[in-house]
Write a protein that holds these residues in place. Structure first.
Motif, PDB file in Angstrom:
ATOM      1  N   VAL A 193      -8.754   4.751  -4.976  1.00  0.00           N
ATOM      2  CA  VAL A 193      -8.802   5.588  -6.344  1.00  0.00           C
ATOM      3  C   VAL A 193      -8.881   6.800  -6.052  1.00  0.00           C
ATOM      4  O   VAL A 193      -8.093   7.858  -6.366  1.00  0.00           O
ATOM      5  N   THR A 196      -5.971   8.719  -4.428  1.00  0.00           N
ATOM      6  CA  THR A 196      -4.920   8.955  -5.152  1.00  0.00           C
ATOM      7  C   THR A 196      -5.283  10.209  -5.959  1.00  0.00           C
ATOM      8  O   THR A 196      -4.293  11.106  -6.543  1.00  0.00           O
ATOM      9  N   ARG A 210      -0.647   9.564 -12.128  1.00  0.00           N
ATOM     10  CA  ARG A 210      -1.485   8.941 -11.196  1.00  0.00           C
ATOM     11  C   ARG A 210      -1.737   7.491 -11.626  1.00  0.00           C
ATOM     12  O   ARG A 210      -1.879   6.508 -10.761  1.00  0.00           O
ATOM     13  N   SER A 211      -2.005   7.322 -12.954  1.00  0.00           N
ATOM     14  CA  SER A 211      -2.275   5.785 -13.411  1.00  0.00           C
ATOM     15  C   SER A 211      -1.213   4.914 -13.095  1.00  0.00           C
ATOM     16  O   SER A 211      -1.251   3.985 -12.825  1.00  0.00           O
ATOM     17  N   GLN A 214      -1.151   4.079  -9.518  1.00  0.00           N
ATOM     18  CA  GLN A 214      -2.092   3.168  -9.233  1.00  0.00           C
ATOM     19  C   GLN A 214      -1.628   1.724  -9.466  1.00  0.00           C
ATOM     20  O   GLN A 214      -1.801   0.589  -8.839  1.00  0.00           O
ATOM     21  N   GLN A 215      -0.883   1.639 -10.830  1.00  0.00           N
ATOM     22  CA  GLN A 215      -0.449   0.225 -11.410  1.00  0.00           C
ATOM     23  C   GLN A 215       0.670  -0.075 -10.232  1.00  0.00           C
ATOM     24  O   GLN A 215       0.786  -1.262  -9.990  1.00  0.00           O
ATOM     25  N   GLU A 218      -1.060  -1.426  -7.350  1.00  0.00           N
ATOM     26  CA  GLU A 218      -1.686  -2.910  -7.395  1.00  0.00           C
ATOM     27  C   GLU A 218      -0.782  -4.005  -7.641  1.00  0.00           C
ATOM     28  O   GLU A 218      -0.857  -5.167  -7.153  1.00  0.00           O
ATOM     29  N   ILE A 225      -6.520  -2.080  -6.784  1.00  0.00           N
ATOM     30  CA  ILE A 225      -7.133  -1.419  -5.384  1.00  0.00           C
ATOM     31  C   ILE A 225      -8.488  -1.266  -5.170  1.00  0.00           C
ATOM     32  O   ILE A 225      -8.979  -0.889  -4.376  1.00  0.00           O
TER      33      ILE A 225
END
Length: 305
Positions: A193, A196, A210-211, A214-215, A218, A225
């Motif tokens: 995290v 990122t 960014r979110s 991250q998704q 994952e 993550i």
């Protein structure tokens, strides 16, 4: 050491070109972040999985050639594995964009101490075949799978020495399938995290993108993550005795990561260096001696004549 004018001019040209490329990328992401954050996230994931081309990561410190074999991966392709010596096994695990030769300075002292040293290249790295994402790309899941396959082929470890992203790979596999008596984690990487967030700052995109990045990560890994965060992995005391070595002036992985990791793991000890950075630490005589000493204390290996 002195440099000729053409060499200095070339290096300046390379720096200017890299700066121009970064400026262009930032401009692209600033626009996509507003109008198409999902597209921006997909582009960011592509960059995330692109292996760095830094020549320093390809340096070779092996004392000489070992026995090289190729091991088949479940997803297809083969990884290159090289071994030296005989005795209890110590695995060498390189970092992101690296290869087995980077940890070659550990080979001779470990062989002299009575170990069989086994190094391998992750998919897409070194002499191994490209991974599932193609040439010049990689991901942590296939890195972990490679270590699992190599360990299944060569056997349980008396110790593992890992560098940078290899520290996460080793720790994840040690939690599941890899039996090892001791760990040496050198310049461990920070949490994904956090990476990122650094990535977003570097490329000038916001939390909107960014979110989503991250998704996407994952979804690809099939797990949060946060599962890859190093400090929680050994906080329950299930990790073997671990030596953490981190340089205070490391520019690639923050020194605080090593501090926090050693504080979180009950059986971890931190040794701090100063001025070795992220790469030179792998050839430092004191670091090598500490690593070998940590392993030999556990298994009682004696130096060979």
């Amino acid at each position: 050491m002195t440099f000729t004018q053409p060499v200095l001019a070339r290096r300046r040209s390379e720096r200017l070109l890299a700066a121009a490329r970064l400026t262009a990328l930032r401009a692209t992401f600033m626009v996509l972040d507003v109008v198409a954050p999902s597209v921006a996230a997909a582009r960011a994931l592509d960059l995330w999985c692109t292996l760095p081309a830094n020549a320093g990561r390809r340096k070779d410190y092996r004392p000489g050639p070992g026995e090289v074999v190729r091991v088949q991966l479940p997803e297809g392709g083969e990884v290159a594995v090289e071994s030296w010596g005989s005795g209890p096994i110590v695995y060498l695990v390189h970092g992101w964009g690296g290869w087995r030769g980077q940890l070659g300075a550990f080979v001779a002292p470990l062989v002299a101490a009575g170990y069989r040293v086994v190094g391998f290249d992750a998919p897409g790295h070194g002499d191994s075949d490209p991974g599932v994402l193609g040439v010049g790309r990689g991901n942590v899941m296939e890195f972990m799978a490679a270590l699992e396959v190599v360990a299944a082929e060569f056997g349980p470890a008396e110790g593992v020495i890992a560098h940078s992203m290899g520290c996460t790979v080793v720790s994840m596999v040690a939690r599941s399938t890899l039996s090892t008596q001791r760990l040496v984690l050198i310049a461990p990487n920070h949490d994904f995290v956090g990476i990122t967030e650094d990535f977003a700052q570097l490329l000038s995109f916001t939390e909107r993108t960014r979110s989503r990045l991250q998704q996407d990560m994952e979804d690809f890994c099939g797990r949060p993550i946060r599962d890859f965060d190093l400090a929680p992995l050994g906080a329950d005391g299930t990790m073997p005795p671990t030596l953490v070595v981190h340089d205070r002036r490391d520019k690639e992985t923050p020194y605080q990561v090593g501090v926090d990791l050693a504080a979180a793991w009950p059986d971890a000890t931190l040794v701090s260096t100063d001025g070795l950075g992220h790469q030179r630490i792998l050839t430092d005589a004191s670091t090598i001696a500490l690593a070998v000493g940590h392993l030999t204390d556990r298994v009682g290996a004696t130096p060979r004549d």
